[in-house]
Design a protein around this motif. Structure first.
Motif, PDB file in Angstrom:
ATOM      1  N   SER A 129     -13.803   9.064 -26.769  1.00 57.42           N
ATOM      2  CA  SER A 129     -15.118   9.626 -26.441  1.00 57.42           C
ATOM      3  C   SER A 129     -15.920   9.979 -27.689  1.00 57.42           C
ATOM      4  O   SER A 129     -17.067  10.398 -27.590  1.00 57.42           O
ATOM      5  CB  SER A 129     -14.949  10.867 -25.567  1.00 57.42           C
ATOM      6  N   GLN A 130     -15.337   9.778 -28.876  1.00 56.06           N
ATOM      7  CA  GLN A 130     -16.095  10.050 -30.110  1.00 56.06           C
ATOM      8  C   GLN A 130     -17.095   8.937 -30.434  1.00 56.06           C
ATOM      9  O   GLN A 130     -17.947   9.120 -31.298  1.00 56.06           O
ATOM     10  CB  GLN A 130     -15.137  10.225 -31.288  1.00 56.06           C
ATOM     11  N   PHE A 131     -16.983   7.800 -29.758  1.00 57.10           N
ATOM     12  CA  PHE A 131     -17.865   6.672 -30.072  1.00 57.10           C
ATOM     13  C   PHE A 131     -18.793   6.392 -28.895  1.00 57.10           C
ATOM     14  O   PHE A 131     -18.335   6.274 -27.762  1.00 57.10           O
ATOM     15  CB  PHE A 131     -17.030   5.429 -30.408  1.00 57.10           C
ATOM     16  N   PHE A 132     -20.091   6.296 -29.191  1.00 60.99           N
ATOM     17  CA  PHE A 132     -21.041   6.015 -28.116  1.00 60.99           C
ATOM     18  C   PHE A 132     -22.200   5.139 -28.573  1.00 60.99           C
ATOM     19  O   PHE A 132     -22.370   4.873 -29.763  1.00 60.99           O
ATOM     20  CB  PHE A 132     -21.528   7.287 -27.433  1.00 60.99           C
ATOM     21  N   LEU A 133     -22.947   4.685 -27.581  1.00 56.46           N
ATOM     22  CA  LEU A 133     -23.986   3.670 -27.791  1.00 56.46           C
ATOM     23  C   LEU A 133     -25.206   4.250 -28.501  1.00 56.46           C
ATOM     24  O   LEU A 133     -25.759   5.256 -28.077  1.00 56.46           O
ATOM     25  CB  LEU A 133     -24.385   3.106 -26.420  1.00 56.46           C
ATOM     26  N   GLY A 134     -25.636   3.577 -29.557  1.00 55.44           N
ATOM     27  CA  GLY A 134     -26.910   3.896 -30.209  1.00 55.44           C
ATOM     28  C   GLY A 134     -27.450   2.606 -30.767  1.00 55.44           C
ATOM     29  O   GLY A 134     -26.861   2.029 -31.686  1.00 55.44           O
ATOM     30  N   THR A 135     -28.534   2.097 -30.207  1.00 53.94           N
ATOM     31  CA  THR A 135     -28.977   0.749 -30.592  1.00 53.94           C
ATOM     32  C   THR A 135     -29.505   0.690 -32.021  1.00 53.94           C
ATOM     33  O   THR A 135     -29.440  -0.346 -32.659  1.00 53.94           O
ATOM     34  CB  THR A 135     -30.110   0.240 -29.680  1.00 53.94           C
ATOM     35  N   ASP A 136     -30.096   1.806 -32.486  1.00 53.79           N
ATOM     36  CA  ASP A 136     -30.865   1.768 -33.745  1.00 53.79           C
ATOM     37  C   ASP A 136     -31.914   0.666 -33.686  1.00 53.79           C
ATOM     38  O   ASP A 136     -32.252   0.067 -34.720  1.00 53.79           O
ATOM     39  CB  ASP A 136     -29.956   1.599 -34.971  1.00 53.79           C
ATOM     40  N   SER A 137     -32.419   0.376 -32.495  1.00 51.93           N
ATOM     41  CA  SER A 137     -33.515  -0.593 -32.391  1.00 51.93           C
ATOM     42  C   SER A 137     -34.667  -0.062 -33.240  1.00 51.93           C
ATOM     43  O   SER A 137     -35.112   1.067 -33.055  1.00 51.93           O
ATOM     44  CB  SER A 137     -33.922  -0.738 -30.923  1.00 51.93           C
TER      45      SER A 137
END
Ligand SMILES: NC(=O)N[C@@H](CC(=O)O)C(=O)O
Ligand SMILES: [Zn+2]
Ligand SMILES: [Zn+2]
Length: 350
Positions: A244-252
């Motif tokens: 759960s330490q890793f999650f979605l972030g597009t940095d679009s």
């Protein structure tokens, strides 16, 4: 028995790291993010940067006004940390309810970071207040020392800045943004549950060869820059691990076509229109589609202490053609990553 998953229904994801820019650009960027995501953490690196709660409130109103009719998309606002951010502004941010985090840009590290932090010690009063109030610190984790090789700047940041920072403020809640190395993934795992990380779709899909495939490819240039294959593999492993330490972030990160395809092109990949299709490709590549909902829809809300989304969306194994370009500001266009390509997944609302 092996089975191929052709349709994946999940809670609607959120994007925990996106750049929407401002004013006329919002007409291009907001409909994309609002279609794919229920909520998004909005980066504050405007010109001038969003350094106060009042500025964040006004920016939030402009984003809300750019939503398509009927959209319930919720922008989650951030403040841009400077050498002079006061503990009072942090307390005001916490009390606002709509400012969810504060962003650290080392001065000179990336796009619109010149007003960023020149020495981390200067921010200690603000960081102490953030630790006390539980306000997350989001970090662009690269050192800016020109003597450090561009590809080593994230790993150097861990040793030079992040470890000392967490030693001084062990309770500070930190998101290591857009991680790009095995070093960063390992560091996050070894840190406590108060440290998380976002991972972009492009860092899961490509290594640094993509920037030089048959010639220089400016649309694959972002910061932190794409790394070697072994780092990409470590990121895929982290994203699909179930942690759960890793999650979605597009940095679009939209930049007009003419500013990307230039002698000194801007850093940033535009993925907001096709982000979930790209994440599905990355997870599918290692047979881990069953881990996508956690990464995209559950881990981020848990870290930010927000409820999960109730609405469901679907990813279907069905071709999607990425447009050649989207309309952007001042008659210029925006070239999405993988412009003109056919992606094997299509995102839709159910
Ligand atoms: N990622 C990028 O390459 N660019 C971002 C800034 C950032 O997130 O560092 C931008 O604002 O254009
Ligand atoms: Zn950044
Ligand atoms: Zn960014």
């Amino acid at each position: 028995m092996t089975s191929v998953m052709n349709e994946l229904i999940i809670r609607q994801p959120d994007d925990w790291h996106i750049h929407l820019r401002d004013d006329a650009a919002l007409a291009a960027t907001v409909p994309h993010v609002a279609h794919q995501f229920a909520r998004a953490i909005i980066m504050p690196n405007l010109r001038p940067p969003v350094t106060t709660v009042d500025a964040a409130q006004a920016y939030r109103e402009r984003i809300l006004a750019a939503r398509p009719v009927g959209s319930t998309f919720e922008p989650l606002m951030t403040l841009y940390l400077t050498d002079t951010t006061t503990p009072e502004e942090i307390a005001k941010a916490k009390a606002s309810g709509f400012v969810k985090a504060v962003k650290l840009y080392p001065a000179g590290a990336t796009t619109n970071s010149d007003a960023g932090v020149t020495a981390i010690e200067k921010t200690h009063p603000a960081l102490a207040e953030m630790a006390a109030q539980g306000v997350p610190l989001l970090v662009h984790g690269e050192v800016t020392d020109p003597a450090v090789d561009l590809f080593d700047r994230e790993a150097a940041f861990i040793e030079q800045v992040l470890k000392p920072l967490l030693n001084k403020f062990p309770d500070l809640r930190v998101v290591f943004e857009h991680i790009t190395t095995a070093d960063a993934a390992a560091f996050v795992r070894s840190a406590g549950g108060n440290v998380g990380a976002t991972i972009t779709a492009h860092h899961l899909l490509y290594n640094r060869n993509a920037i030089f495939q048959g010639g220089v490819r400016p649309h694959y240039y972002c910061l932190p820059v794409l790394k070697r294959e072994r780092h990409r593999e470590a990121l895929v492993e982290a994203a699909t691990s179930g942690s759960s330490q890793f999650f979605l972030g597009t940095d679009s990160a939209p930049h007009a076509k003419l500013t990307k395809e230039a002698a000194c092109g801007c850093a940033g990949c535009y993925t907001a229109g096709e982000a979930l299709e790209m994440y599905a490709m990355a997870f599918d590549s290692v047979g881990a589609l069953d881990k996508l909902e956690g990464f995209a829809s559950l881990h981020g809300p848990a870290f930010y202490r927000l409820p999960v989304n109730e609405r469901k969306v679907v990813l279907r194994r069905q071709d999607k053609v990425v447009p050649i370009s989207y309309p952007y500001v001042h008659g210029d266009t925006l070239v999405p990553l993988e412009a003109g390509s056919v992606l094997p997944w299509t995102f839709a609302h159910v």
